[in-house]
Design an enzyme around this catalytic site. Sequence first.
Site, PDB file in Angstrom:
ATOM      1  N   ASP A 248       0.832  -1.203   0.000  1.00 21.74           N
ATOM      2  CA  ASP A 248       0.000   0.000   0.000  1.00 21.74           C
ATOM      3  C   ASP A 248       0.866   1.253   0.000  1.00 21.74           C
ATOM      4  O   ASP A 248       2.090   1.190   0.006  1.00 21.74           O
ATOM      5  CB  ASP A 248      -0.973  -0.009   1.185  1.00 21.74           C
ATOM      6  CG  ASP A 248      -0.254  -0.135   2.517  1.00 21.74           C
ATOM      7  OD1 ASP A 248       0.753   0.570   2.723  1.00 21.74           O
ATOM      8  OD2 ASP A 248      -0.702  -0.953   3.348  1.00 21.74           O
ATOM      9  N   LYS A 270      -3.617   4.111  -2.422  1.00 22.37           N
ATOM     10  CA  LYS A 270      -4.262   5.258  -3.038  1.00 22.37           C
ATOM     11  C   LYS A 270      -3.216   6.309  -3.370  1.00 22.37           C
ATOM     12  O   LYS A 270      -2.402   6.681  -2.544  1.00 22.37           O
ATOM     13  CB  LYS A 270      -5.305   5.852  -2.085  1.00 22.37           C
ATOM     14  CG  LYS A 270      -6.071   7.038  -2.664  1.00 22.37           C
ATOM     15  CD  LYS A 270      -7.077   7.550  -1.656  1.00 22.37           C
ATOM     16  CE  LYS A 270      -7.871   8.724  -2.214  1.00 22.37           C
ATOM     17  NZ  LYS A 270      -8.839   9.246  -1.239  1.00 22.37           N
ATOM     18  N   MET A 382      -4.553   8.232  10.919  1.00 20.10           N
ATOM     19  CA  MET A 382      -5.437   8.674   9.823  1.00 20.10           C
ATOM     20  C   MET A 382      -6.461   9.697  10.309  1.00 20.10           C
ATOM     21  O   MET A 382      -7.621   9.683   9.902  1.00 20.10           O
ATOM     22  CB  MET A 382      -6.147   7.463   9.201  1.00 20.10           C
ATOM     23  CG  MET A 382      -5.200   6.414   8.664  1.00 20.10           C
ATOM     24  SD  MET A 382      -5.966   4.806   8.317  1.00 20.10           S
ATOM     25  CE  MET A 382      -6.283   4.203  10.000  1.00 20.10           C
TER      26      MET A 382
END
Length: 461
Positions: A248, A270, A382
């Site tokens: 990731d 992402k 996050m």
Amino acid sequence: MDYFPLFCQLKGRACLLVGAGEVAERKARLLLDAGAALTVVALEFTPQFQQWAAEGQLQQVAGEFSADLLDDKWLVIAATDNESLNQQVSQAAEQRRIFCNLVDAPQNASFIMPSIIDRSPLMIAVSSGGNAPVLARLMRERLEAMLPLHLGKLAELAGSLRQRVKQHYSNASTRRRWWEKLFNHQRLAQSLANNDAQQSTDFIEQLFAQPIEDQGEVVLVGAGPGDASLLTLKALQQIQLADVVVYDRLVSDEVLNMVRRDAERIFVGKRAGDHCVPQSQINQILLEQAQRGKRVVRLKGGDPFIFGRGGEELEVLAAAGIGFSVVPGITAASGCAAYSGIPLTHRDYAQSVRFVTGHAKQDGELDWSCLAQDKQTLVFYMGLSQAAEIQRQLSDHGLALTTPVALVENGTSVRQRVVTGELAQLGQLATQVKSPSLIIIGGVVGLRKKLNWFASYPQAD
């Protein structure tokens, strides 16, 4: 090739050591470990030599060296601080065609002593041909750190299985693939390390029972918070064995550079302009690659079991009967705090630490009254986009607005930045940093100015 590498069988064979000082002790240990029938000649003996003699491990000869001591010897080592005597020993050995090692004079020796990594029966020797012994020692230390202690047990197991494998698989290439599966079987390695004989036997039988091509597995590996030097040794071993690496965006380029060069890499994170790969699709990728017989490493930033959804992925694999194992990593909270000079706990400021995901919904899912308690450290993963809401909730539930806070951007990397302030400023401070960033809240943050021993990193306050 200046020297022909050779491993000698010395068990029960007569060897001579000339000298009985501290340097000679190191040589004697190696010879005794190899099972040599050792005779030591010297004018004086250290207490260690006297103890070995008293225990019957070697024979002492007190006096001067004489050439007749070489009779019936297989090899000799001259380890005195008398260069002339060492040369005398060497010449006498040469006349009798006996291999001789001279300490600190490799150019005059007929054999040299390498640096050794002992995972008996697996042995690894490192030599610079006597040119750079310190370099050889450093290389040995690096290899020593990389090679698991259970390798010796694995080599013994392989020896006991050779005949069975040969009978079970008639094709040489199939046998080679089976051995590769055995040596790369992480769960088998763990059972050997744990001395679990029954579990080891079970894994062996599974390897024999299953078709070679259907024995894929997945290893969840924690990549740490960014600094590649924080990878555990086990994590490094796994990413260098992988056929496929699924990673990731939190896995740093420095860590990816350590992945085996010919391994297939699949990005599932992402990036700007791209949509995040859904978790269900990640699960399917892991499943499909393992079902093809691949050794898959699922590489996750930090620790795979701390907000990494590692448990969800393993549930899918377990349901499909795919083998898996987990290699923990240094979580972002620990790494970022340490590299910022912030202890997560401290007797005077925090008796507990809480890891909290900032992705939690804003409908009361988090127990804010517990999070707002004093004498604890809060670490929000996050949470950058929710910083203002975190500030409001903690304040509304009683946490003082003067509570110190820190936001750590790109933690542990050379790009690390740390912005500090108070809870009252958290929402505004969050606009000054970029993702990935970690939020640390609590009295321990106030210790940063005193304890920031990583000041060499580019950081901002």
